[in-house]
Structure formats: C-alpha cells, structure tokens
Design an enzyme around this catalytic site. Structure first.
Site, short mmCIF file in Angstrom:
data_model
loop_
_atom_site.label_atom_id
_atom_site.label_comp_id
_atom_site.label_asym_id
_atom_site.label_seq_id
_atom_site.Cartn_x
_atom_site.Cartn_y
_atom_site.Cartn_z
N GLU A 1 8.04 -5.99 52.03
CA GLU A 1 9.32 -6.61 52.36
C GLU A 1 9.89 -7.36 51.17
OE1 GLU A 1 11.50 -9.26 55.84
OE2 GLU A 1 9.33 -9.32 55.68
N LYS B 1 7.24 -15.75 62.59
CA LYS B 1 6.08 -15.19 63.30
C LYS B 1 4.82 -16.03 63.07
CE LYS B 1 7.58 -10.34 63.40
NZ LYS B 1 8.87 -10.52 62.69
N PHE C 1 6.51 0.36 63.15
CA PHE C 1 5.71 1.57 62.99
C PHE C 1 6.62 2.80 63.14
CE2 PHE C 1 1.20 0.00 64.41
CZ PHE C 1 1.16 -0.81 63.30
N CYS D 1 8.53 -2.26 66.35
CA CYS D 1 8.88 -3.66 66.09
C CYS D 1 10.31 -3.84 65.59
CB CYS D 1 7.89 -4.27 65.10
SG CYS D 1 6.18 -4.04 65.63
N HIS E 1 3.69 -12.12 66.85
CA HIS E 1 4.56 -10.95 66.72
C HIS E 1 4.84 -10.37 68.09
CE1 HIS E 1 6.50 -7.50 65.32
NE2 HIS E 1 5.63 -7.01 64.46
N HIS F 1 10.87 -10.37 58.29
CA HIS F 1 9.97 -9.73 59.25
C HIS F 1 8.58 -10.34 59.13
CE1 HIS F 1 8.57 -6.71 62.01
NE2 HIS F 1 7.71 -6.22 61.14
#
Length: 411
Positions: free
Chosen positions: A313, A334, A399, A162, A339, A302
């Site tokens: 975050e 998002k 990830f 991502c 996403h 994010h």
C-alpha cells in the site's frame, strides 16, 4: 452534468461501540476492540488464534427477537447500522421507488451455512431450518435493509472481499449520478468470526498470533507486525444528491467527491507488490473528484498489519503522491477495530467523514517501532487536520486483487 453527492446520515456497530459516536470516541481515545474469545469452540478445536475483535454490542441487544431470528448475524449488523443511519439522516420522506440500497459483504451468512451443516449431520434433514438459504445468501443483508425501509428502486449486493463496502459506496455514487434513485443506503457488513474462517486465515499465516496480548496484536506499520485481527460489524451511509438534500433541509456531513475501482489481476490473496492497481484506484477517485494529489489532507489507509500488505500500500501511495506522501496525516484504524472484511470500507468511510467533521486524523495504536520501509506520517496520537478545505481518501483492497477507493470532501 455531474451532480454533487453528499452524505446525510451515518450508522455503525463495531468492535469499539454499538453506534457511530461511541465507535468514534473509542477510536480517538486509543481503545482496542480486540479481546480473547470466550467461546468453548476455541479450546475444543485447538485454534491457533484465540482472539478477535467482536462487535461490542450484540444484535440481540438491539433487534427484536422475531426480526433477529430470521437473519444471519451479518444481516443483523447491517440492519442495525442502516437503522441508525436512516434516523441520523432525518428519516427522509422519499418515494420507495426512488430509494435504493447498495450493500456489501465479503463472506455473507457463514454462521447460518455452517450451523445448518452441523444440524444436518447431527440431526438429519428434517431439522434444517427452512430459512437457511435466505439467511445464508450474500444478498440477505441488502434484502433486509431494502425490506425494512421499503426501498424499491433496487437492492444491489457487492462481494469483493475486503474491498466490498467501499465498492458499494462507489456504486452508489454512480447510481445517483445516473438518476436511478434520489436516496441510497450504502454500506457493508460482516460476521465471520467462526472457527472455520479463523482456522483458514491462520493457516495462510494472515492472522496475528499474539494470543498473550490481543489488544496490541494489530499493529500496522510496526516493524514487528505479524498479521491482521479479525473483526465484525457493519456501517451504513445515507447518500443523496446535494439538490435533494437541500430541498428537504437535511444536514450534510460531507461530499462523496469521487471513487475508483480497479483490479490487480495479480494473485488470489497477495497484493501487487508494486501497487499498480491500488494506485490507479486512488488516481481514479481523485480524477472523479476533480482534485489533484496535492489537495488530499488525510488518508485512511487499508493497513491491515500484514508484513507485505502494508508495504504494497505504501508503494501505491508513493506512486500517487510522490515525496509528499510522507507529509499527509495517515490513520490505520484497523489497529483499533480489527479487520471487518466486507464491512471494513464502510466503517472507515464513517471514520473519514468524522475526521473531516472534527478536523482530526484518529490515532494508530500499537505503533511500536515504525517500519523504516514505510515512512508515512502516522502517529499514536490524534493528528490535527487544520482549518482549510479537507479531502480525505479511504482505501480498501481485497483478496482477488480488488481495489476500491472513496474520496470525501468537506462542505
């Protein structure tokens, strides 16, 4: 000498709209791109999650059939967004050997791969398409964009989950600084709303399971958030040095002021809970921009809507901004788009640039009761950014512990 890198074109196809302006207007209006999936395989395979944020405009409505049939949907979206960005930039007259492509995807041609597997099992090897490998390979999107625009400086691909497309934007910044190209088309794409990915993300408890209310399922920072919503689409930026842009009389949207890329080296799926790698990426982006944390006027976070990711975050942002982090307008887009995995950073870069242009931080929808452990300045309404100089930070984390951050400045 450090060159000033600027954005002269933007393109997007997203769950909110088939182009940049429609996507932005829907975002400002507080719309959601998430809906119940109307595919037979959802019920046939008894998937636990029955919704996602599919692209609002299908590629078949934009691309000619002979073009589309040779591309996986992920590459189709990439080409559509790049075509819009190129037209928006005024179709620069540039030597093909000075035009580069930095593009990204998190997963690549998953539909092509698994459709071919089904064909092989059901009908045998003779029925597998000869274009299967060129369509499924992760660099297919970059290659398609390169071939369409005759970009011969390079066509590079990033696949860092991502964080992918923000990392491609960071790479484009470096490539322009190094003089490897005069103009670069940078961005990212994803089309992975497939039974296997839905089932897998659901199995790891990463997806929201609000099947009864898809539009409100993605709810970053809400105390009752339960996971992210899968999205699809692509976004592209046309980047060039300010000198090159001014010489050709281009409109300049914003400066790509800096970027930062780091790794957590912590866990294959989980963020570092203390936000070490993410905070270093923000710090690197600001340093490259020649800016301090006090200069930042807006953050596109994010913010995937996972219980632990949003908190991690916040921890990272607090490391960088200290107490001031509660005063900076934050948007978690998002909530509206879902996403887009490898395409998400590029789309959020577009939103960051438009926030600078319109002096508006877009709303974060579905914010019911804000988690007291995440006391950011986030709102379900548009937040004004003021009249002064703007510096916007856009975060992407993936990830594998991949962190990528881009900083955009008003011009």
């Amino acid at each position: 000498m450090t060159k000033k890198i600027v954005v002269t074109g933007m393109g997007a196809t997203s769950p909110l709209g088939g182009n940049v302006r429609d996507s932005w207007n829907a975002l400002l209006a507080g719309e959601s791109g998430s809906h119940t999936l109307e595919h037979e395989w959802v019920e046939e395979l008894e998937l636990p999650v029955k919704f996602a944020a599919e692209a609002k405009v299908r590629p078949s409505e934009v691309l000619e059939r002979p073009v589309a049939k040779r591309l996986d949907p992920s590459a189709q979206f990439a080409l559509i967004s790049a075509m819009e960005a190129w037209a928006d930039a005024g179709e620069p007259d540039v030597d093909p050997e000075r035009l580069g492509v930095d593009f990204a995807t998190g997963i690549g041609g998953v539909w092509t791969l698994l459709d071919a597997w089904d064909t092989l099992r059901a009908k045998g090897p003779r029925r597998v398409m000869p274009m299967t490998v060129p369509m499924l390979m992760p660099n297919a999107a970059s290659a398609a964009v390169s071939m369409h625009f005759h970009a011969r400086a390079f066509a590079r691909t990033v696949a860092s989950a991502c964080a992918s497309s923000t990392e491609s934007i960071a790479n484009a910044y470096e490539h322009l600084q190094l003089g490897l190209a005069d103009v670069i088309i940078a961005g990212g794409t994803e089309s992975a709303i497939h039974p296997i990915t839905v089932a897998s993300f659901a199995s790891m408890q990463a997806l929201s399971k609000r099947n009864d209310s898809p539009e409100t399922a993605s709810r970053p920072y809400s105390i009752d958030r339960d996971g992210f919503v899968m999205g699809e689409g692509a976004a592209s930026l046309v980047l060039e040095t300010e000198e090159h842009a001014l010489a050709r009389g281009a409109r300049i949207y914003a400066e790509l002021a800096g970027s930062g890329v780091t790794a957590d080296s912590y866990h294959i799926t989980a963020n570092d809970p203390e936000g070490g790698g993410a905070s270093r990426a923000v710090t690197l982006a600001l340093a490259q921009a020649g800016a301090s944390p006090d200069d930042v006027t807006h953050i596109n976070a994010h913010a995937t809507s996972t219980p632990v990711g949003d908190i991690a975050e916040y921890a990272a942002l607090r490391k960088v901004f200290g107490d001031r982090v509660t005063q900076i307008p934050v948007s978690a887009t998002k909530a509206s788009t879902g996403h887009l995995l490898g395409g998400t950073g590029a789309l959020e870069a577009v939103f960051s640039i438009l926030a600078i242009q319109d002096r508006k931080a877009p709303p974060t929808i579905n914010l019911t009761t804000q988690d007291p452990e995440i006391p950011l300045r986030v709102s379900g309404e548009t937040q004004a950014l003021g009249d002064g100089p703007q510096l916007v930070v856009s975060n992407s984390f993936g990830f594998g512990g991949h962190n990528a951050v881009a900083a955009f400045r008003s011009v």
